[in-house]
Design a protein around this motif. Structure first.
Motif, PDB file in Angstrom:
ATOM      1  N   SER A 228       0.848  -1.185   0.000  1.00 46.53           N
ATOM      2  CA  SER A 228       0.000   0.000   0.000  1.00 46.53           C
ATOM      3  C   SER A 228       0.883   1.234   0.000  1.00 46.53           C
ATOM      4  O   SER A 228       1.942   1.256   0.593  1.00 46.53           O
ATOM      5  CB  SER A 228      -0.900   0.019   1.232  1.00 46.53           C
ATOM      6  OG  SER A 228      -1.855  -0.996   1.177  1.00 46.53           O
ATOM      7  N   GLY A 229       0.423   2.279  -0.640  1.00 43.22           N
ATOM      8  CA  GLY A 229       1.162   3.531  -0.718  1.00 43.22           C
ATOM      9  C   GLY A 229       0.682   4.306  -1.918  1.00 43.22           C
ATOM     10  O   GLY A 229       0.188   3.734  -2.883  1.00 43.22           O
ATOM     11  N   SER A 230       0.822   5.605  -1.903  1.00 41.90           N
ATOM     12  CA  SER A 230       0.194   6.421  -2.935  1.00 41.90           C
ATOM     13  C   SER A 230       0.736   6.132  -4.325  1.00 41.90           C
ATOM     14  O   SER A 230       0.043   6.303  -5.314  1.00 41.90           O
ATOM     15  CB  SER A 230       0.384   7.905  -2.612  1.00 41.90           C
ATOM     16  OG  SER A 230       1.752   8.268  -2.663  1.00 41.90           O
ATOM     17  N   ASP A 231       2.007   5.719  -4.435  1.00 38.43           N
ATOM     18  CA  ASP A 231       2.553   5.446  -5.751  1.00 38.43           C
ATOM     19  C   ASP A 231       2.370   3.995  -6.168  1.00 38.43           C
ATOM     20  O   ASP A 231       2.728   3.622  -7.270  1.00 38.43           O
ATOM     21  CB  ASP A 231       4.026   5.826  -5.816  1.00 38.43           C
ATOM     22  CG  ASP A 231       4.189   7.296  -6.154  1.00 38.43           C
ATOM     23  OD1 ASP A 231       4.910   7.979  -5.435  1.00 38.43           O
ATOM     24  OD2 ASP A 231       3.559   7.756  -7.121  1.00 38.43           O
ATOM     25  N   TYR A 232       1.857   3.169  -5.279  1.00 37.37           N
ATOM     26  CA  TYR A 232       1.496   1.813  -5.666  1.00 37.37           C
ATOM     27  C   TYR A 232      -0.024   1.793  -5.844  1.00 37.37           C
ATOM     28  O   TYR A 232      -0.532   1.801  -6.947  1.00 37.37           O
ATOM     29  CB  TYR A 232       1.934   0.816  -4.597  1.00 37.37           C
ATOM     30  CG  TYR A 232       3.416   0.823  -4.346  1.00 37.37           C
ATOM     31  CD1 TYR A 232       4.311   1.087  -5.366  1.00 37.37           C
ATOM     32  CD2 TYR A 232       3.920   0.569  -3.084  1.00 37.37           C
ATOM     33  CE1 TYR A 232       5.672   1.085  -5.132  1.00 37.37           C
ATOM     34  CE2 TYR A 232       5.290   0.565  -2.855  1.00 37.37           C
ATOM     35  CZ  TYR A 232       6.162   0.817  -3.886  1.00 37.37           C
ATOM     36  OH  TYR A 232       7.502   0.805  -3.649  1.00 37.37           O
ATOM     37  N   THR A 233      -0.721   1.765  -4.770  1.00 36.16           N
ATOM     38  CA  THR A 233      -2.159   2.027  -4.764  1.00 36.16           C
ATOM     39  C   THR A 233      -2.453   2.646  -3.409  1.00 36.16           C
ATOM     40  O   THR A 233      -1.748   2.382  -2.435  1.00 36.16           O
ATOM     41  CB  THR A 233      -2.992   0.727  -4.887  1.00 36.16           C
ATOM     42  OG1 THR A 233      -2.608  -0.181  -3.846  1.00 36.16           O
ATOM     43  CG2 THR A 233      -2.812   0.085  -6.241  1.00 36.16           C
ATOM     44  N   PRO A 234      -3.451   3.492  -3.295  1.00 33.64           N
ATOM     45  CA  PRO A 234      -3.822   3.996  -1.967  1.00 33.64           C
ATOM     46  C   PRO A 234      -4.184   2.821  -1.056  1.00 33.64           C
ATOM     47  O   PRO A 234      -4.477   1.727  -1.511  1.00 33.64           O
ATOM     48  CB  PRO A 234      -5.054   4.867  -2.255  1.00 33.64           C
ATOM     49  CG  PRO A 234      -4.931   5.236  -3.697  1.00 33.64           C
ATOM     50  CD  PRO A 234      -4.288   4.052  -4.357  1.00 33.64           C
ATOM     51  N   THR A 235      -4.167   3.069   0.237  1.00 34.19           N
ATOM     52  CA  THR A 235      -4.402   2.009   1.201  1.00 34.19           C
ATOM     53  C   THR A 235      -5.763   1.360   0.980  1.00 34.19           C
ATOM     54  O   THR A 235      -6.797   2.027   1.015  1.00 34.19           O
ATOM     55  CB  THR A 235      -4.338   2.569   2.633  1.00 34.19           C
ATOM     56  OG1 THR A 235      -3.110   3.280   2.780  1.00 34.19           O
ATOM     57  CG2 THR A 235      -4.403   1.441   3.649  1.00 34.19           C
ATOM     58  N   ALA A 236      -5.762   0.051   0.760  1.00 32.99           N
ATOM     59  CA  ALA A 236      -7.009  -0.683   0.541  1.00 32.99           C
ATOM     60  C   ALA A 236      -7.742  -0.850   1.874  1.00 32.99           C
ATOM     61  O   ALA A 236      -7.159  -1.317   2.849  1.00 32.99           O
ATOM     62  CB  ALA A 236      -6.708  -2.046  -0.068  1.00 32.99           C
ATOM     63  N   LYS A 237      -9.014  -0.472   1.912  1.00 33.07           N
ATOM     64  CA  LYS A 237      -9.797  -0.534   3.145  1.00 33.07           C
ATOM     65  C   LYS A 237     -11.127  -1.235   2.896  1.00 33.07           C
ATOM     66  O   LYS A 237     -11.624  -1.277   1.770  1.00 33.07           O
ATOM     67  CB  LYS A 237     -10.047   0.868   3.696  1.00 33.07           C
ATOM     68  CG  LYS A 237      -8.780   1.598   4.110  1.00 33.07           C
ATOM     69  CD  LYS A 237      -9.101   2.947   4.740  1.00 33.07           C
ATOM     70  CE  LYS A 237      -7.840   3.641   5.220  1.00 33.07           C
ATOM     71  NZ  LYS A 237      -8.126   4.926   5.900  1.00 33.07           N
ATOM     72  N   TYR A 238     -11.686  -1.753   3.990  1.00 35.12           N
ATOM     73  CA  TYR A 238     -12.983  -2.419   3.894  1.00 35.12           C
ATOM     74  C   TYR A 238     -13.644  -2.425   5.261  1.00 35.12           C
ATOM     75  O   TYR A 238     -12.987  -2.257   6.299  1.00 35.12           O
ATOM     76  CB  TYR A 238     -12.824  -3.850   3.368  1.00 35.12           C
ATOM     77  CG  TYR A 238     -12.058  -4.770   4.304  1.00 35.12           C
ATOM     78  CD1 TYR A 238     -12.717  -5.558   5.250  1.00 35.12           C
ATOM     79  CD2 TYR A 238     -10.667  -4.850   4.248  1.00 35.12           C
ATOM     80  CE1 TYR A 238     -12.017  -6.398   6.115  1.00 35.12           C
ATOM     81  CE2 TYR A 238      -9.960  -5.681   5.109  1.00 35.12           C
ATOM     82  CZ  TYR A 238     -10.634  -6.445   6.030  1.00 35.12           C
ATOM     83  OH  TYR A 238      -9.938  -7.269   6.883  1.00 35.12           O
ATOM     84  N   ASP A 239     -14.958  -2.619   5.275  1.00 37.34           N
ATOM     85  CA  ASP A 239     -15.721  -2.820   6.493  1.00 37.34           C
ATOM     86  C   ASP A 239     -16.181  -4.270   6.527  1.00 37.34           C
ATOM     87  O   ASP A 239     -16.373  -4.908   5.475  1.00 37.34           O
ATOM     88  CB  ASP A 239     -16.915  -1.872   6.561  1.00 37.34           C
ATOM     89  CG  ASP A 239     -16.504  -0.400   6.612  1.00 37.34           C
ATOM     90  OD1 ASP A 239     -15.374  -0.119   7.039  1.00 37.34           O
ATOM     91  OD2 ASP A 239     -17.317   0.455   6.200  1.00 37.34           O
ATOM     92  N   LEU A 240     -16.381  -4.797   7.731  1.00 35.97           N
ATOM     93  CA  LEU A 240     -16.677  -6.213   7.909  1.00 35.97           C
ATOM     94  C   LEU A 240     -17.908  -6.384   8.794  1.00 35.97           C
ATOM     95  O   LEU A 240     -18.027  -5.735   9.837  1.00 35.97           O
ATOM     96  CB  LEU A 240     -15.486  -6.922   8.563  1.00 35.97           C
ATOM     97  CG  LEU A 240     -15.695  -8.356   9.053  1.00 35.97           C
ATOM     98  CD1 LEU A 240     -15.827  -9.308   7.881  1.00 35.97           C
ATOM     99  CD2 LEU A 240     -14.537  -8.781   9.956  1.00 35.97           C
ATOM    100  N   LYS A 241     -18.805  -7.270   8.359  1.00 33.27           N
ATOM    101  CA  LYS A 241     -19.938  -7.619   9.222  1.00 33.27           C
ATOM    102  C   LYS A 241     -20.250  -9.098   9.079  1.00 33.27           C
ATOM    103  O   LYS A 241     -19.937  -9.730   8.054  1.00 33.27           O
ATOM    104  CB  LYS A 241     -21.169  -6.774   8.897  1.00 33.27           C
ATOM    105  CG  LYS A 241     -21.709  -6.916   7.481  1.00 33.27           C
ATOM    106  CD  LYS A 241     -22.899  -5.959   7.277  1.00 33.27           C
ATOM    107  CE  LYS A 241     -23.411  -5.994   5.849  1.00 33.27           C
ATOM    108  NZ  LYS A 241     -24.527  -5.025   5.651  1.00 33.27           N
ATOM    109  N   MET A 242     -20.877  -9.635  10.110  1.00 36.93           N
ATOM    110  CA  MET A 242     -21.294 -11.040  10.115  1.00 36.93           C
ATOM    111  C   MET A 242     -22.728 -11.121  10.623  1.00 36.93           C
ATOM    112  O   MET A 242     -23.111 -10.399  11.541  1.00 36.93           O
ATOM    113  CB  MET A 242     -20.376 -11.872  11.031  1.00 36.93           C
ATOM    114  CG  MET A 242     -18.904 -11.763  10.687  1.00 36.93           C
ATOM    115  SD  MET A 242     -17.892 -12.874  11.707  1.00 36.93           S
ATOM    116  CE  MET A 242     -16.269 -12.153  11.507  1.00 36.93           C
ATOM    117  N   TYR A 243     -23.499 -12.001  10.018  1.00 38.93           N
ATOM    118  CA  TYR A 243     -24.914 -12.118  10.411  1.00 38.93           C
ATOM    119  C   TYR A 243     -25.434 -13.491  10.029  1.00 38.93           C
ATOM    120  O   TYR A 243     -24.810 -14.216   9.279  1.00 38.93           O
ATOM    121  CB  TYR A 243     -25.743 -11.006   9.777  1.00 38.93           C
ATOM    122  CG  TYR A 243     -25.603 -10.880   8.268  1.00 38.93           C
ATOM    123  CD1 TYR A 243     -26.452 -11.574   7.409  1.00 38.93           C
ATOM    124  CD2 TYR A 243     -24.603 -10.069   7.701  1.00 38.93           C
ATOM    125  CE1 TYR A 243     -26.325 -11.450   6.035  1.00 38.93           C
ATOM    126  CE2 TYR A 243     -24.481  -9.949   6.330  1.00 38.93           C
ATOM    127  CZ  TYR A 243     -25.338 -10.643   5.508  1.00 38.93           C
ATOM    128  OH  TYR A 243     -25.197 -10.535   4.124  1.00 38.93           O
TER     129      TYR A 243
END
Length: 243
Positions: A228-243
């Motif tokens: 991750s990094g601006s010259d590679y790709t911006p930081t990959a993020k996600y939200d997580l839920k379980m149900y």
């Protein structure tokens, strides 16, 4: 990059006269080429440039300004919170803070609030509400989450609100919490729920049959194989839920 052969240059000289003012001497050409940034992979080059023949050159789009591909890749920032430990934000770029060696890799993103969750023995616990702002902040990052199941059900594990293009795999394992050992793989996916380029498709969803009073370990793997990094790709993020 356009390269003239000796024969083509000779024909040009014959047709157009002297080319002393435009042709580079061999020594000058060698000097110019030696200034190109040396690389082993595309990750050694600034955004928009690729590694070909061991040197960073423009690989797509309009030609960049002269010398652009000779620059080292950097991580952009607005505050120090955008930089990993050991780095400061200076002129919107993460740079080493001059502390003790070895120097930090300032191209990496800072860890999210759930670290360290890189093993099932140090996993975070799912407490019944979504976990927000997970990130894949390092190359091949893995996030682990433990969940207790109160009833027999088909449990769904879902990552959503994907930002900056994470590619991932979700694996669900039965888990012996007393001995901290993984059991059988009971559910897995490495594909989004649909392939269209729409927000509703940008969701990873895995299901598993779970039992009452069980414990399960959910493994989320970064499959991009990129830092991750601006010259590679911006930081990959996600939200997580379980149900």
């Amino acid at each position: 990059m356009l390269r003239w052969s000796a024969a083509a240059l000779a024909l040009f000289v014959m047709g157009c006269g002297s080319v002393e003012e435009v042709a580079l001497e061999p020594e000058a050409l060698a000097t110019q080429e030696s200034e190109l940034r040396v690389c082993s992979t595309d990750l050694d080059c600034v955004s928009g440039c690729g590694c070909e023949g061991g040197q960073c050159i423009s690989v797509f789009g309009p030609p960049p300004p002269a010398g652009y591909c000779d620059q080292a890749p950097v991580r952009a920032c607005t505050t120090g919170a955008d930089c990993t430990s050991g780095c400061n934000c200076v002129s919107n770029v993460c740079v080493n803070d001059g502390g003790f060696s070895p120097p930090a890799n300032c191209l990496l993103a800072p860890p999210d609030s759930y670290e360290s969750d890189n093993t099932h023995t140090t996993a975070s616990s799912y407490l019944g509400t979504p976990q927000l702002n997970h990130s894949f902040h390092r190359q091949n990052d893995v996030d682990w989450v433990l969940v207790a199941t109160p009833i027999n059900q088909v449990m769904t594990v879902e990552t959503y609100n994907l930002r900056n293009g994470p590619w991932m795999r979700i694996d669900i394992y039965a888990y012996n919490y007393a001995t901290r050992t993984l059991g059988t793989l009971v559910g897995s996916t490495s594909s989004t729920v649909c392939s269209q380029i729409t927000p509703s498709c940008f969701v990873y969803r895995a299901t598993a049959n779970v039992v009452a009073n069980g414990v399960y370990a959910v493994k989320l793997t970064d499959t991009r194989n990129r830092p991750s990094g601006s010259d590679y790709t911006p930081t990959a993020k996600y939200d997580l839920k379980m149900y």
